[in-house]
Design an enzyme around this catalytic site. Structure first.
Site, PDB file in Angstrom:
ATOM      1  N   LYS A 273      37.048  42.737  44.810  1.00 53.62           N
ATOM      2  CA  LYS A 273      36.624  44.067  44.362  1.00 53.62           C
ATOM      3  C   LYS A 273      36.980  45.071  45.457  1.00 53.62           C
ATOM      4  O   LYS A 273      36.600  44.890  46.603  1.00 53.62           O
ATOM      5  CB  LYS A 273      35.116  44.081  44.082  1.00 53.62           C
ATOM      6  N   ARG A 348      31.870  34.411  33.017  1.00 52.98           N
ATOM      7  CA  ARG A 348      32.126  33.661  31.777  1.00 52.98           C
ATOM      8  C   ARG A 348      32.487  32.206  32.076  1.00 52.98           C
ATOM      9  O   ARG A 348      32.255  31.329  31.256  1.00 52.98           O
ATOM     10  CB  ARG A 348      33.221  34.370  30.968  1.00 52.98           C
TER      11      ARG A 348
HETATM   12  N1  BES Z   1      29.786  41.119  37.652  1.00 52.48           N
HETATM   13  C1  BES Z   1      30.859  41.825  37.084  1.00 52.48           C
HETATM   14  C2  BES Z   1      30.461  42.815  35.994  1.00 52.48           C
HETATM   15  C3  BES Z   1      29.552  43.935  36.402  1.00 52.48           C
HETATM   16  C4  BES Z   1      30.059  45.206  36.556  1.00 52.48           C
HETATM   17  C5  BES Z   1      28.192  43.750  36.556  1.00 52.48           C
HETATM   18  C6  BES Z   1      29.228  46.245  36.882  1.00 52.48           C
HETATM   19  C7  BES Z   1      27.355  44.798  36.902  1.00 52.48           C
HETATM   20  C8  BES Z   1      27.871  46.050  37.046  1.00 52.48           C
HETATM   21  C9  BES Z   1      31.847  40.829  36.465  1.00 52.48           C
HETATM   22  O1  BES Z   1      31.907  39.587  37.066  1.00 52.48           O
HETATM   23  C10 BES Z   1      33.196  41.422  36.604  1.00 52.48           C
HETATM   24  O2  BES Z   1      33.646  41.555  37.700  1.00 52.48           O
HETATM   25  N2  BES Z   1      33.788  41.770  35.480  1.00 52.48           N
HETATM   26  C11 BES Z   1      35.084  42.344  35.463  1.00 52.48           C
HETATM   27  C12 BES Z   1      35.873  41.657  34.381  1.00 52.48           C
HETATM   28  C13 BES Z   1      37.328  41.970  34.421  1.00 52.48           C
HETATM   29  C14 BES Z   1      37.962  41.356  35.632  1.00 52.48           C
HETATM   30  C15 BES Z   1      37.954  41.441  33.169  1.00 52.48           C
HETATM   31  C16 BES Z   1      34.901  43.816  35.158  1.00 52.48           C
HETATM   32  O3  BES Z   1      34.010  44.187  34.405  1.00 52.48           O
HETATM   33  O4  BES Z   1      35.647  44.622  35.737  1.00 52.48           O
HETATM   34 MN    MN Z   2      33.282  39.530  38.687  1.00 51.38          MN
END
Ligand code: BES
Ligand code: MN
Ligand code: ZN
Length: 492
Positions: A273, A348
């Protein structure tokens, strides 16, 4: 603080602060209230006029009652428009409780209207609003919590509700679960780790008589949980697969499973991230597991005739030389192969093996809660969770449970056509699809790990956290999901 109900009405109550609820456009002092205001030398009428109080939801005003009145201060609180919602009572109670604390009242009387002619649920909602609004988290401050012992709110009386001892007790039991969930989410990721999350589950089991089984990494390997273990493999901390079971005394009416995403920290993995991605907030990525454990704590106290399995595949998503690589193919415990095209779509993967595990238990229904996608927050905002399920009956049950809980959710489409987006040329699936509809493809991915069981998925990435005070939630972790889950277990 002690919360009690009484059949006493405002006219006969004495104490530090009396709070009275009004609907919008219904701010009138007739009958009983006129008589009461006579006793207060018109303090109530003057308060309403001077502050232009109109009964709007969230609005309030307070004043001192002079003379030798048996009530020192009187407060008005707005309930918004008719018809009354149960959650309007929680929210009004929160405004009253916060004001009483600020005004340093020791005894508080609250008079709010009945919801649905139901004094028990009315009392329960008000008590929940008070307790949740007054909860403060000072665990990580070096100064001990100021006790302010001279000015503590000591006694709250809910007026005109008769005796509702059980409702008040139930409200408190529910709040212990919501507060546990808040504290788990709010705690930093060096405190809530897979190890300590498992310890928390063990403590719940010991305190409330649930069964507990913690599967270690080797156990998960035996079960072929390649998706979960793929996520866990870069962490220096061991993964813990938590399985808490509540069994009623007699034969259970139903058997249910509740799964919570338990990423105690989500760095994104090698798809790290970046700046501005909110990486520093990713301690909240175990919000689903916090809701599951919070619900377990409540279910253990309420003891319904339902068997409930609480399941968390707990780990961190980290980076190291051992990290799963974009391009790796993992095999989940149902044999399906997954091409990893983004290591940040890790939730997931952990849920996939948890879903397979849950279905093998032979349960009637499975609900998973997960802070799964930013896309769901884009779609529904910070206050509303997304609900996906192929089963209409489950959608109805969960919608009703959430409505009573005052937790907002919205059913989203299980659009099979979008499955195209997560087909892999080389494996059965890839773990992410196109940007558009990202919360839907995430749900479709999960569905691949459920065969026959009734299943619903809640994406709680928005409501698990609030940046500013909102009703009975202070800024920070909300404990979202606990009350909905408890209602779902108990009411169906
Ligand atoms: N934990 C995150 C999602 C999330 C985002 C939780 C904001 C709480 C607040 C999840 O694991 C993630 O990183 N999702 C990605 C998915 C993408 C890579 C397809 C996302 O939402 O950007
Ligand atoms: Mn994630
Ligand atoms: Zn995540």
């Amino acid at each position: 603080m002690d919360i009690q109900t009484t059949k006493t009405l405002p006219l006969d109550w004495s104490g530090d602060m009396l709070a009275i609820g009004f609907f919008e456009d219904g701010v009138e002092l007739n009958d009983q209230l006129a008589e009461l205001d006579g006793k207060f030398s018109n303090a109530l009428k003057e308060l309403i006029e001077e502050t232009e109080f109109k009964g709007k939801a969230g609005s309030s005003a307070v004043t001192r009652v002079g003379g030798s009145s048996p009530v020192r201060k009187v407060m008005v609180v707005g309930l918004g428009k008719l018809e009354l919602k149960l959650d309007s009572l929680r929210r009004a109670a929160a405004v009253v409780a916060r004001t009483a604390k600020k005004e340093k009242s020791k005894t508080l009387g609250i008079h709010l209207p009945l919801w649905n002619d139901d004094p028990a649920l009315t009392a329960q909602a008000i008590a929940e609003g008070i307790e949740l609004a007054l909860h403060e988290d000072k665990r990580f401050k070096s100064e001990p919590a100021e006790n302010g012992s001279n000015h503590k709110l000591e006694r709250v009386e809910l007026l005109g509700l008769g005796e509702q001892t059980q409702a008040i007790q139930q409200a408190h039991q529910i709040c212990t679960g919501v507060i546990l969930a808040r504290e788990l989410v709010a705690a930093p990721p060096n405190v809530v780790t897979p190890i300590t999350l498992a310890e928390t589950a063990e403590a719940i089991a010991a305190e409330h008589g649930l069964n507990i089984e913690i599967l270690e990494k080797e156990d998960c390997e035996q079960l072929g949980m390649g998706a979960f273990l793929g996520v866990a493999q870069a962490s220096d901390l061991p993964p813990k697969f938590i399985h808490l079971t509540y069994k009623p005394e007699g034969a259970p009416k139903r058997k249910l499973a509740i799964i919570g995403k338990g990423l105690t920290f989500d760095s994104g993995g090698l798809n790290l991230k970046g700046a501005g991605s909110g990486i520093e907030t990713m301690k909240m990525d175990m919000g689903g597991s916090a809701a599951a454990l919070g619900a377990a704590k409540v279910v253990g106290q309420l003891q319904p005739d339902v068997e409930v399995h609480f399941i968390v595949a707990a780990t961190e998503n980290m980076i190291s030389g051992h990290a799963m690589r974009p391009g790796d193919i993992l095999t989940a415990s149902n044999g399906k192969t997954i091409e990893i095209n983004n290591t940040d779509a890790e939730g997931r993967l952990t849920l996939a093996d948890a879903l397979v595990f849950a279905e093998k238990l032979g349960v009637d229904a499975i609900v998973d809660l997960a802070t799964l996608t930013g896309a769901c927050v884009v779609a529904l905002g910070d206050d509303i969770a997304g609900l996906w399920t192929p089963v209409a009956e489950l959608a109805t049950q969960l919608t009703q449970a959430a409505d009573l809980a005052g937790e907002k959710l919205w059913q989203m489409p299980m659009e099979e056509k979008y499955f195209e987006g997560i087909k892999s040329p080389i494996a059965d699936l890839k773990n992410t699809g196109p940007r558009a509809g990202g919360s839907i493809t995430a749900a479709l991915f999960l569905k691949e790990f459920v065969n026959e069981a009734h299943w619903a998925h809640l994406d709680i990435a928005g409501p698990v956290w609030t940046d500013k005070e909102n009703g009975y939630n202070s800024a920070g972790a909300t404990g979202y999901g606990v009350r909905t889950l408890v209602n779902w277990v108990v009411n169906n």
